[in-house]
Write a protein that holds these residues in place. Sequence first.
Motif, PDB file in Angstrom:
ATOM      1  N   LEU A 115       0.856  -1.185   0.000  1.00 32.13           N
ATOM      2  CA  LEU A 115       0.000   0.000   0.000  1.00 32.13           C
ATOM      3  C   LEU A 115       0.891   1.233   0.000  1.00 32.13           C
ATOM      4  O   LEU A 115       1.858   1.290   0.760  1.00 32.13           O
ATOM      5  CB  LEU A 115      -0.881   0.032   1.253  1.00 32.13           C
ATOM      6  CG  LEU A 115      -1.801  -1.165   1.474  1.00 32.13           C
ATOM      7  CD1 LEU A 115      -2.284  -1.196   2.898  1.00 32.13           C
ATOM      8  CD2 LEU A 115      -2.964  -1.102   0.526  1.00 32.13           C
ATOM      9  N   TRP A 116       0.558   2.237  -0.835  1.00 28.91           N
ATOM     10  CA  TRP A 116       1.309   3.493  -0.866  1.00 28.91           C
ATOM     11  C   TRP A 116       0.433   4.556  -1.518  1.00 28.91           C
ATOM     12  O   TRP A 116      -0.615   4.261  -2.072  1.00 28.91           O
ATOM     13  CB  TRP A 116       2.647   3.322  -1.588  1.00 28.91           C
ATOM     14  CG  TRP A 116       2.573   3.226  -3.084  1.00 28.91           C
ATOM     15  CD1 TRP A 116       2.803   4.218  -3.991  1.00 28.91           C
ATOM     16  CD2 TRP A 116       2.250   2.067  -3.878  1.00 28.91           C
ATOM     17  NE1 TRP A 116       2.644   3.754  -5.282  1.00 28.91           N
ATOM     18  CE2 TRP A 116       2.309   2.432  -5.229  1.00 28.91           C
ATOM     19  CE3 TRP A 116       1.890   0.747  -3.568  1.00 28.91           C
ATOM     20  CZ2 TRP A 116       2.025   1.544  -6.278  1.00 28.91           C
ATOM     21  CZ3 TRP A 116       1.616  -0.141  -4.601  1.00 28.91           C
ATOM     22  CH2 TRP A 116       1.689   0.264  -5.926  1.00 28.91           C
ATOM     23  N   THR A 117       0.871   5.804  -1.440  1.00 28.20           N
ATOM     24  CA  THR A 117       0.138   6.898  -2.075  1.00 28.20           C
ATOM     25  C   THR A 117       0.923   7.423  -3.268  1.00 28.20           C
ATOM     26  O   THR A 117       2.149   7.372  -3.287  1.00 28.20           O
ATOM     27  CB  THR A 117      -0.127   8.059  -1.095  1.00 28.20           C
ATOM     28  OG1 THR A 117       1.112   8.576  -0.632  1.00 28.20           O
ATOM     29  CG2 THR A 117      -0.971   7.611   0.084  1.00 28.20           C
ATOM     30  N   ALA A 118       0.172   7.917  -4.261  1.00 32.55           N
ATOM     31  CA  ALA A 118       0.797   8.469  -5.468  1.00 32.55           C
ATOM     32  C   ALA A 118      -0.236   9.329  -6.184  1.00 32.55           C
ATOM     33  O   ALA A 118      -1.430   9.254  -5.910  1.00 32.55           O
ATOM     34  CB  ALA A 118       1.275   7.349  -6.385  1.00 32.55           C
ATOM     35  N   GLU A 119       0.249  10.146  -7.117  1.00 30.34           N
ATOM     36  CA  GLU A 119      -0.665  10.923  -7.967  1.00 30.34           C
ATOM     37  C   GLU A 119      -1.499   9.975  -8.829  1.00 30.34           C
ATOM     38  O   GLU A 119      -2.679  10.183  -9.037  1.00 30.34           O
ATOM     39  CB  GLU A 119       0.104  11.901  -8.851  1.00 30.34           C
ATOM     40  CG  GLU A 119       0.675  13.070  -8.091  1.00 30.34           C
ATOM     41  CD  GLU A 119      -0.401  13.958  -7.477  1.00 30.34           C
ATOM     42  OE1 GLU A 119      -1.458  14.167  -8.110  1.00 30.34           O
ATOM     43  OE2 GLU A 119      -0.180  14.445  -6.358  1.00 30.34           O
ATOM     44  N   SER A 120      -0.846   8.932  -9.340  1.00 31.55           N
ATOM     45  CA  SER A 120      -1.543   7.873 -10.076  1.00 31.55           C
ATOM     46  C   SER A 120      -0.773   6.577  -9.848  1.00 31.55           C
ATOM     47  O   SER A 120       0.429   6.588  -9.621  1.00 31.55           O
ATOM     48  CB  SER A 120      -1.634   8.200 -11.566  1.00 31.55           C
ATOM     49  OG  SER A 120      -0.357   8.247 -12.138  1.00 31.55           O
ATOM     50  N   CYS A 121      -1.471   5.476  -9.906  1.00 31.89           N
ATOM     51  CA  CYS A 121      -0.865   4.179  -9.646  1.00 31.89           C
ATOM     52  C   CYS A 121      -0.485   3.525 -10.969  1.00 31.89           C
ATOM     53  O   CYS A 121      -1.287   3.500 -11.903  1.00 31.89           O
ATOM     54  CB  CYS A 121      -1.848   3.280  -8.901  1.00 31.89           C
ATOM     55  SG  CYS A 121      -2.488   4.020  -7.386  1.00 31.89           S
TER      56      CYS A 121
END
Length: 132
Positions: A115-121
């Motif tokens: 699991l992680w955060t990003a502008e887009s996956c």
Amino acid sequence: MTLCLAAGAKVLALAVPSFTLSWTHSVERVTWWERWEVRPEGLRPTDARVEGTGAGMEIPDNAVRDGAAWVYHPRLPLQPEVLLAASGKTPSGWTFCTEDGCRVLGATAGAPIRLWTAESCPDAAPLGSPAP
């Protein structure tokens, strides 16, 4: 900001402000539950609950008893990513819930769930795709 969830070769993109994880400890058979915030800088646990103690399962100093569980606010900084083991040795997988519902992840042995955060996956499946 998007929450990216990778399980094996599949990646899901979820536009959610938070999620919860719950699981049953493999030895003690005790349920653990955590709420996580999704932030641009990473993921942060905000609330947690555990039904009991055991080997390697110490209750934090700031926990208070509430009915059948100990509740507390984890003292962890923002995490750039969270890895969930999928050993297949626990009574169940990880229950991952958002405002849109719940999915069981890692019920069988396999690669860790990331699991992680990003502008887009990267290579993300559309929201609403079958569970990874």
